[in-house]
Design an enzyme around this catalytic site. Structure first.
Site, PDB file in Angstrom:
ATOM      1  N   LYS A  98      41.394  52.628  51.194  1.00 27.47           N
ATOM      2  CA  LYS A  98      42.533  53.203  50.476  1.00 27.47           C
ATOM      3  C   LYS A  98      42.878  54.537  51.125  1.00 27.47           C
ATOM      4  CE  LYS A  98      41.801  51.175  45.956  1.00 27.47           C
ATOM      5  NZ  LYS A  98      41.628  49.927  46.665  1.00 27.47           N
ATOM      6  N   ASP A 132      44.551  49.238  52.220  1.00 27.07           N
ATOM      7  CA  ASP A 132      44.789  48.705  50.866  1.00 27.07           C
ATOM      8  C   ASP A 132      46.131  49.225  50.368  1.00 27.07           C
ATOM      9  OD1 ASP A 132      42.199  47.786  50.976  1.00 27.07           O
ATOM     10  OD2 ASP A 132      41.431  49.054  49.374  1.00 27.07           O
ATOM     11  N   ARG A 182      48.210  41.386  54.589  1.00 26.33           N
ATOM     12  CA  ARG A 182      47.337  40.747  53.591  1.00 26.33           C
ATOM     13  C   ARG A 182      48.152  40.711  52.314  1.00 26.33           C
ATOM     14  NH1 ARG A 182      42.448  44.197  52.648  1.00 26.33           N
ATOM     15  NH2 ARG A 182      43.461  45.164  50.881  1.00 26.33           N
ATOM     16  N   LYS A 185      48.491  39.630  44.775  1.00 24.63           N
ATOM     17  CA  LYS A 185      49.437  39.644  43.648  1.00 24.63           C
ATOM     18  C   LYS A 185      49.720  41.081  43.207  1.00 24.63           C
ATOM     19  CE  LYS A 185      48.481  35.044  41.829  1.00 24.63           C
ATOM     20  NZ  LYS A 185      48.030  34.230  40.699  1.00 24.63           N
ATOM     21  N   THR A 228      44.040  35.578  47.532  1.00 26.76           N
ATOM     22  CA  THR A 228      44.149  35.170  46.132  1.00 26.76           C
ATOM     23  C   THR A 228      43.011  34.225  45.766  1.00 26.76           C
ATOM     24  OG1 THR A 228      45.574  34.089  44.481  1.00 26.76           O
ATOM     25  CG2 THR A 228      45.716  33.225  46.720  1.00 26.76           C
ATOM     26  N   HIS A 229      42.633  34.250  44.471  1.00 23.66           N
ATOM     27  CA  HIS A 229      41.647  33.285  43.985  1.00 23.66           C
ATOM     28  C   HIS A 229      42.346  32.162  43.237  1.00 23.66           C
ATOM     29  CE1 HIS A 229      40.156  37.458  43.845  1.00 23.66           C
ATOM     30  NE2 HIS A 229      39.190  36.938  44.560  1.00 23.66           N
ATOM     31  N   ARG A 290      39.765  47.534  37.278  1.00 28.50           N
ATOM     32  CA  ARG A 290      40.892  46.679  37.685  1.00 28.50           C
ATOM     33  C   ARG A 290      40.454  45.216  37.770  1.00 28.50           C
ATOM     34  NH1 ARG A 290      42.020  51.222  40.986  1.00 28.50           N
ATOM     35  NH2 ARG A 290      41.195  50.215  42.841  1.00 28.50           N
TER      36      ARG A 290
HETATM   37  C1  LIG Z   1      40.812  40.355  49.626  1.00 24.23           C
HETATM   38  C2  LIG Z   1      41.577  41.019  48.502  1.00 24.23           C
HETATM   39  C3  LIG Z   1      42.085  42.287  48.694  1.00 24.23           C
HETATM   40  C4  LIG Z   1      42.813  42.913  47.682  1.00 24.23           C
HETATM   41  N1  LIG Z   1      43.394  44.122  47.918  1.00 24.23           N
HETATM   42  C5  LIG Z   1      44.242  44.653  47.009  1.00 24.23           C
HETATM   43  C6  LIG Z   1      44.991  45.829  47.283  1.00 24.23           C
HETATM   44  O1  LIG Z   1      44.870  46.448  48.353  1.00 24.23           O
HETATM   45  N2  LIG Z   1      45.867  46.269  46.332  1.00 24.23           N
HETATM   46  C7  LIG Z   1      46.044  45.615  45.135  1.00 24.23           C
HETATM   47  O2  LIG Z   1      46.893  46.035  44.330  1.00 24.23           O
HETATM   48  N3  LIG Z   1      45.306  44.528  44.839  1.00 24.23           N
HETATM   49  C8  LIG Z   1      44.418  44.022  45.729  1.00 24.23           C
HETATM   50  N4  LIG Z   1      43.712  42.885  45.420  1.00 24.23           N
HETATM   51  C9  LIG Z   1      43.701  42.376  44.022  1.00 24.23           C
HETATM   52  C10 LIG Z   1      44.891  41.474  43.729  1.00 24.23           C
HETATM   53  O3  LIG Z   1      46.073  42.249  43.655  1.00 24.23           O
HETATM   54  C11 LIG Z   1      44.729  40.740  42.394  1.00 24.23           C
HETATM   55  O4  LIG Z   1      44.668  41.675  41.352  1.00 24.23           O
HETATM   56  C12 LIG Z   1      43.503  39.846  42.316  1.00 24.23           C
HETATM   57  O5  LIG Z   1      43.250  39.208  43.509  1.00 24.23           O
HETATM   58  C13 LIG Z   1      43.679  38.784  41.187  1.00 24.23           C
HETATM   59  O6  LIG Z   1      44.767  37.972  41.475  1.00 24.23           O
HETATM   60  P1  LIG Z   1      44.651  36.457  42.002  1.00 24.23           P
HETATM   61  O7  LIG Z   1      45.595  36.325  43.153  1.00 24.23           O
HETATM   62  O8  LIG Z   1      43.260  36.119  42.299  1.00 24.23           O
HETATM   63  O9  LIG Z   1      45.285  35.571  40.881  1.00 24.23           O
HETATM   64  P2  LIG Z   1      45.037  35.451  39.322  1.00 24.23           P
HETATM   65  O10 LIG Z   1      46.126  34.575  38.830  1.00 24.23           O
HETATM   66  O11 LIG Z   1      44.861  36.787  38.707  1.00 24.23           O
HETATM   67  O12 LIG Z   1      43.671  34.691  39.252  1.00 24.23           O
HETATM   68  C14 LIG Z   1      43.503  33.341  39.614  1.00 24.23           C
HETATM   69  C15 LIG Z   1      42.146  32.886  39.158  1.00 24.23           C
HETATM   70  O13 LIG Z   1      41.135  33.564  39.918  1.00 24.23           O
HETATM   71  C16 LIG Z   1      40.051  33.960  39.086  1.00 24.23           C
HETATM   72  N5  LIG Z   1      40.001  35.428  39.045  1.00 24.23           N
HETATM   73  C17 LIG Z   1      40.943  36.320  39.483  1.00 24.23           C
HETATM   74  N6  LIG Z   1      40.537  37.589  39.311  1.00 24.23           N
HETATM   75  C18 LIG Z   1      39.318  37.495  38.725  1.00 24.23           C
HETATM   76  C19 LIG Z   1      38.380  38.462  38.283  1.00 24.23           C
HETATM   77  N7  LIG Z   1      38.599  39.763  38.427  1.00 24.23           N
HETATM   78  N8  LIG Z   1      37.238  38.022  37.742  1.00 24.23           N
HETATM   79  C20 LIG Z   1      36.974  36.708  37.608  1.00 24.23           C
HETATM   80  N9  LIG Z   1      37.826  35.743  37.998  1.00 24.23           N
HETATM   81  C21 LIG Z   1      38.970  36.131  38.547  1.00 24.23           C
HETATM   82  C22 LIG Z   1      40.313  33.383  37.721  1.00 24.23           C
HETATM   83  O14 LIG Z   1      39.715  32.124  37.667  1.00 24.23           O
HETATM   84  C23 LIG Z   1      41.818  33.253  37.694  1.00 24.23           C
HETATM   85  O15 LIG Z   1      42.265  32.262  36.824  1.00 24.23           O
HETATM   86  C24 LIG Z   1      42.990  42.246  46.426  1.00 24.23           C
HETATM   87  C25 LIG Z   1      42.465  40.974  46.244  1.00 24.23           C
HETATM   88  C26 LIG Z   1      41.785  40.338  47.268  1.00 24.23           C
HETATM   89  C27 LIG Z   1      41.273  38.962  47.044  1.00 24.23           C
END
Ligand SMILES: Cc1cc2nc3c(=O)[nH]c(=O)nc-3n(C[C@H](O)[C@H](O)[C@H](O)COP(=O)(O)OP(=O)(O)OC[C@H]3O[C@@H](n4cnc5c(N)ncnc54)[C@H](O)[C@@H]3O)c2cc1C
Length: 309
Positions: A98, A132, A182, A185, A228-229, A290
């Protein structure tokens, strides 16, 4: 659900909570789900295990919004040593940080100077650095910063957030500098005048941007990582990549340590490029809050740890 998320995001910036919550033992125990430990050695151990299942990693030494430039220098020193160590151990570990951890709130130019030193060191050691993306007040100056860095270095990527209305345009306006993106969401509490508040709309925008990025991978070989997950989105991106005849190796997914671990393994097993972001360090509190806000059901883990001892 939205109220729970807002309370957790409020807690992530509250000074009293920042100071006190990390001292509770039951919270420390719950955090272990998302970070393998507080030291770089812990993160390296976790990487060695992931490498065996064809997953590479990215390291983030936790910290943000520092108040003194001296702290920025200490963080930069940490990254210099880390990059050396990664090089010596011959592991594929990239860095992600960051900008507010190296002084962005205090001085743009000093941050630029320090960041360039980190990127130069990474370049000498065949490594790459990601920036980030923080809350929306930083987006303009982070993009400006990234463009300045890209003038001199090619081993740097930028994180952009699909919940912001502006992101598709930001990406299109950046194509002339051959960016590495990268896509995430977005993890911050933002006003509904600038972000999609409906989760379905965020997902749709994520996929629209992903399609655009895949098109650019095919056209000009840029690097894009889909972070994304969301397994539905991962499936859609895989199908689109296949339709465009993009190899699995050039289709990169990134996820966080401790989340969807089984799926990370499966996607890597199918031949896709998978990278797990591992965070470590003592300053885990705002980052952890977060993670809780992304899935308020995670609070259950804290409660379980409270009553288990
Ligand atoms: C490699 C990486 C780098 C990132 N860098 C940044 C960044 O620089 N700035 C920024 O604003 N955000 C960052 N993020 C966070 C991102 O913005 C999301 O908040 C986060 O990834 C959750 O969103 P999702 O795409 O997984 O989808 P979601 O719709 O939130 O989640 C999909 C599914 O994944 C699982 N899941 C998601 N989050 C969690 C959790 N915390 N605990 C348990 N299960 C979970 C659940 O099963 C959920 O149903 C990063 C994420 C990743 C993977």
């Amino acid at each position: 659900m939205e109220i729970g998320r807002n309370i957790l995001l409020w807690g992530s910036t509250n000074d009293w909570m920042k100071k006190n919550v990390p001292n509770f033992k039951f919270v420390k125990r719950a955090v272990k789900r998302f970070i393998p430990g507080e030291t770089a050695s812990d993160a390296l151990d976790a990487t060695r295990e992931l490498t065996q299942i064809n997953i590479n990693t990215t390291f983030t030494y936790l910290g943000e919004n520092i108040k003194e430039l001296q702290e920025a220098e200490q963080t930069a020193d940490h990254y210099f040593q880390l990059i050396d160590r990664i090089y010596r151990e011959e592991l594929d570990i990239e860095i992600s940080l960051k900008l507010t951890q190296i002084g962005f709130d205090l001085s743009f130019n000093k941050t630029l100077l320090l960041f360039k030193q980190i990127v130069r060191k990474a370049k000498e050691c065949n490594n790459n650095v990601w920036i980030d993306m923080e809350d929306s007040t930083y987006v303009d100056k982070t993009i400006e910063f990234y463009k300045k860095i890209k003038d001199e270095y090619d081993n740097v990527g930028l994180c952009l957030q699909a919940y912001l209305f502006r992101t598709m345009d930001d990406i299109k306006n950046m194509m002339d500098i051959n960016p590495w993106i990268r896509l995430v969401k977005g993890a911050y509490n933002e006003p509904d005048t600038i972000v999609f508040t409906d989760k379905r709309k965020v997902d749709e925008n994520f996929f629209d941007i992903s399609k655009y990025l895949l098109g650019q991978i095919q056209k000009s070989g840029i690097r894009a990582a889909f972070a994304t997950h969301d397994i539905n989105l991962v499936g859609q991106i895989k199908s689109e990549a296949e339709r465009l005849d993009i190899s699995k190796n050039a289709t990169e997914f990134q996820m966080l340590y401790g989340i969807r671990s089984r799926e990370q393994y499966q996607i890597a097993e199918e031949g896709y490029n998978v990278r797990t972001l591992i965070s470590y360090g003592e300053a885990w509190y705002p980052w952890y809050m977060r993670r809780l806000a992304e899935r308020p059901a995670n609070v259950g883990f804290i409660i379980k740890n409270l009553i288990s001892k």
